[in-house]
Design an enzyme around this catalytic site. Structure first.
Site, PDB file in Angstrom:
ATOM      1  N   TYR A  24    -143.708  15.236  60.201  1.00  8.00           N
ATOM      2  CA  TYR A  24    -142.244  15.130  60.342  1.00  8.00           C
ATOM      3  C   TYR A  24    -141.630  13.988  59.543  1.00  8.00           C
ATOM      4  CZ  TYR A  24    -143.461  18.346  63.934  1.00  8.00           C
ATOM      5  OH  TYR A  24    -143.980  19.431  64.580  1.00  8.00           O
ATOM      6  N   ASP A  65    -141.275  13.488  56.182  1.00  7.50           N
ATOM      7  CA  ASP A  65    -140.402  13.835  55.054  1.00  7.50           C
ATOM      8  C   ASP A  65    -139.002  14.178  55.557  1.00  7.50           C
ATOM      9  OD1 ASP A  65    -142.533  13.717  53.090  1.00  7.50           O
ATOM     10  OD2 ASP A  65    -143.263  15.561  53.995  1.00  7.50           O
ATOM     11  N   GLN A  86    -134.745  12.433  67.336  1.00  5.97           N
ATOM     12  CA  GLN A  86    -134.979  11.115  66.730  1.00  5.97           C
ATOM     13  C   GLN A  86    -134.313   9.980  67.518  1.00  5.97           C
ATOM     14  OE1 GLN A  86    -133.629  11.206  62.641  1.00  5.97           O
ATOM     15  NE2 GLN A  86    -135.709  11.098  61.870  1.00  5.97           N
ATOM     16  N   ARG A 134    -147.092   6.041  63.593  1.00  7.48           N
ATOM     17  CA  ARG A 134    -147.903   6.556  62.491  1.00  7.48           C
ATOM     18  C   ARG A 134    -147.006   6.816  61.280  1.00  7.48           C
ATOM     19  NH1 ARG A 134    -148.622  12.910  64.503  1.00  7.48           N
ATOM     20  NH2 ARG A 134    -147.020  13.682  63.074  1.00  7.48           N
ATOM     21  N   GLY A 135    -147.628   7.108  60.158  1.00  7.00           N
ATOM     22  CA  GLY A 135    -146.869   7.578  58.991  1.00  7.00           C
ATOM     23  C   GLY A 135    -145.926   6.539  58.448  1.00  7.00           C
ATOM     24  N   GLU A 136    -144.652   6.876  58.395  1.00  7.06           N
ATOM     25  CA  GLU A 136    -143.684   5.973  57.770  1.00  7.06           C
ATOM     26  C   GLU A 136    -142.495   5.676  58.674  1.00  7.06           C
ATOM     27  OE1 GLU A 136    -140.836   6.101  53.863  1.00  7.06           O
ATOM     28  OE2 GLU A 136    -142.869   6.807  53.629  1.00  7.06           O
ATOM     29  N   ASP A 137    -141.776   6.742  59.043  1.00  6.43           N
ATOM     30  CA  ASP A 137    -140.507   6.509  59.720  1.00  6.43           C
ATOM     31  C   ASP A 137    -140.684   5.883  61.104  1.00  6.43           C
ATOM     32  OD1 ASP A 137    -137.612   6.751  59.646  1.00  6.43           O
ATOM     33  OD2 ASP A 137    -137.858   8.226  61.247  1.00  6.43           O
ATOM     34  N   SER A 138    -141.627   6.399  61.901  1.00  7.02           N
ATOM     35  CA  SER A 138    -141.799   5.834  63.243  1.00  7.02           C
ATOM     36  C   SER A 138    -142.281   4.389  63.159  1.00  7.02           C
ATOM     37  CB  SER A 138    -142.770   6.686  64.077  1.00  7.02           C
ATOM     38  OG  SER A 138    -144.016   6.802  63.444  1.00  7.02           O
TER      39      SER A 138
END
Ligand code: TRH
Length: 383
Positions: free
Chosen positions: A17, A19, A257, A273-277
């Site tokens: 999620y 991107d 969100q 994790r990842g980027e946004d969170s």
């Protein structure tokens, strides 16, 4: 200066999620903070709906939060290009759209929004041009980042105020809405958003064996089968709960969100994790443990080390080691200690870790706001 009011953002949902999460946050910010006319082209509206349920998965065109959301279909129906065109994360623009861009005079400003990293090479690459081999177009690489010489970070101007109001007055109602009691005095409430992770069972064991209660809140997602296996149940769904020793586990529905933000503000520790969170957890001013998006050849370890170095700079050695130890183990990096030792070290340093997390957003803000920097970048290029 050319009219810069129309912006097109293209988002190809690869997996997960991040991107769409970032593209949506950016689109909303450009509209609400800068009053721009933004079209967001998305090739997977179902994934989009997951993080923003107001989205209709089958609409060719819809307006949501002031953003015109368009289904990016193949073949692509021709659309007049906007003044500024952003391709998110190197998604290739539709050929027909690219050709239309090449026919405009002056051509649109074409920006590739890159992934976020705290690595030192980012500043040197931010803003670099790449001419198109055939068309009279130049693409610019825009790198988000943690330092003022990068493209900065996504954050709304009023986030700190909204968070403070929520922390002062909104938490009891939030827990009630989730069907949970408020945390007890000695309880640690943790949110867990993660990829499948071999370190998870050891962490759950450490929590279950601890002297103080831990409540782990898990939005539905990739980590659920591992949790079910650990609890020795056939499966878990939103609303399900389990208990072992000092640990209670609650599975939550995947939320929109804005609501997920409130979960991050409400918990005492957030696994992201990842980027946004990861960025949202830093703005949440709460302790966090980050799981980088796994890449081939363990390239994500460099990303993890770079953010760790940035995040722990200035902390005393014991506190910095406690943060690093847990992050490293959680990312499968070589580590001197196993989980029980790492978790005990984190617990021993919980107070200074919390103080650091509270102060961190002020340091983070020095990178600048991504929406402002993007608009400024566009204004300078199109002058
Ligand atoms: O989903 P991710 O793992 O996305 C990843 C990364 O962005 C990675 O860098 C990229 O290469 C890969 O996708 C393709 O993690 P991320 O970036 O945190 O995105 C999750 C989004 O989901 C974020 O916007 C927050 C949102 N979210 C909700 O809206 N509700 C929820 O309940 C949860 C848990 C997350």
């Amino acid at each position: 200066m050319r009219a810069l009011r129309t912006w097109d953002i293209f988002c190809n949902v690869v997996d997960n999620y991040g991107d769409i999460g970032i593209a949506w946050r950016l689109a909303r910010g450009l509209v609400s903070e800068h009053g721009l006319a933004v079209r967001l082209w998305v090739d997977d509206l179902r994934a989009f709906r997951h993080i923003w349920p107001a989205i209709a998965a089958d609409a060719d065109r819809q307006i949501c939060e002031g953003v015109t959301v368009c289904a990016w279909r193949t073949p692509f129906a021709i659309a007049e290009p906007a003044a500024v065109v952003i391709e998110a994360f190197g998604c290739a623009l539709p050929e027909i759209y690219l050709a239309a861009m090449g026919e405009q005079s002056p051509p649109p400003l074409w920006i590739n929004l890159e992934y976020l990293s705290a690595e030192s090479w980012v500043a040197g690459h931010h803003g670099l041009p790449s001419p198109h081999p055939r068309l009279p177009l130049t693409k610019f690489f825009f790198f988000p980042g943690y330092t003022p010489d990068t493209g900065g970070l996504l954050v709304e101007p009023d986030l700190a105020r909204r968070r403070a109001t929520f922390v002062q007055r909104g938490m009891p109602a939030f827990w009630r809405e989730l069907g949970l009691d408020a945390p007890s005095a000695d309880e640690l409430r943790v949110s867990l958003f993660a990829y499948e992770n071999p370190a998870l069972p050891d962490l759950l064991d450490a929590w279950a064996a601890g002297p103080h209660p831990v409540t782990c809140l898990v939005p539905e997602g990739r980590v659920i089968p591992q949790l079910a296996a650990w609890l020795a149940v056939p499966g878990l769904r939103a609303g399900d709960a389990g208990r072992r020793g000092a640990l209670r586990i609650h599975v939550l529905p995947f939320m929109n969100q804005d609501r997920y933000d409130r979960l991050l503000w409400a918990c005492g520790l957030n696994f992201v994790r990842g980027e946004d969170s990861c960025v949202r957890a830093q703005w949440a001013a709460r302790p966090l443990v980050w799981q980088a998006y796994p890449q081939a050849d363990d390239a994500h370890w460099n990303k993890t080390s770079a953010l760790l170095m940035h995040y722990t700079a200035g902390l005393d050695t014991a506190t910095a080691d406690a943060v690093s130890g847990l992050w490293r183990l959680w990312n499968g990096m070589p580590s001197a200690h196993r989980m029980p030792v790492c978790w005990a070290a984190w617990r021993a340093c919980q107070d200074p870790i919390e103080r650091h997390a509270r102060a961190w957003p002020e340091r983070l803000a020095s990178a600048g706001r991504l929406t402002d920097k993007l608009v400024e970048f566009a204004e300078n290029k199109l002058k």
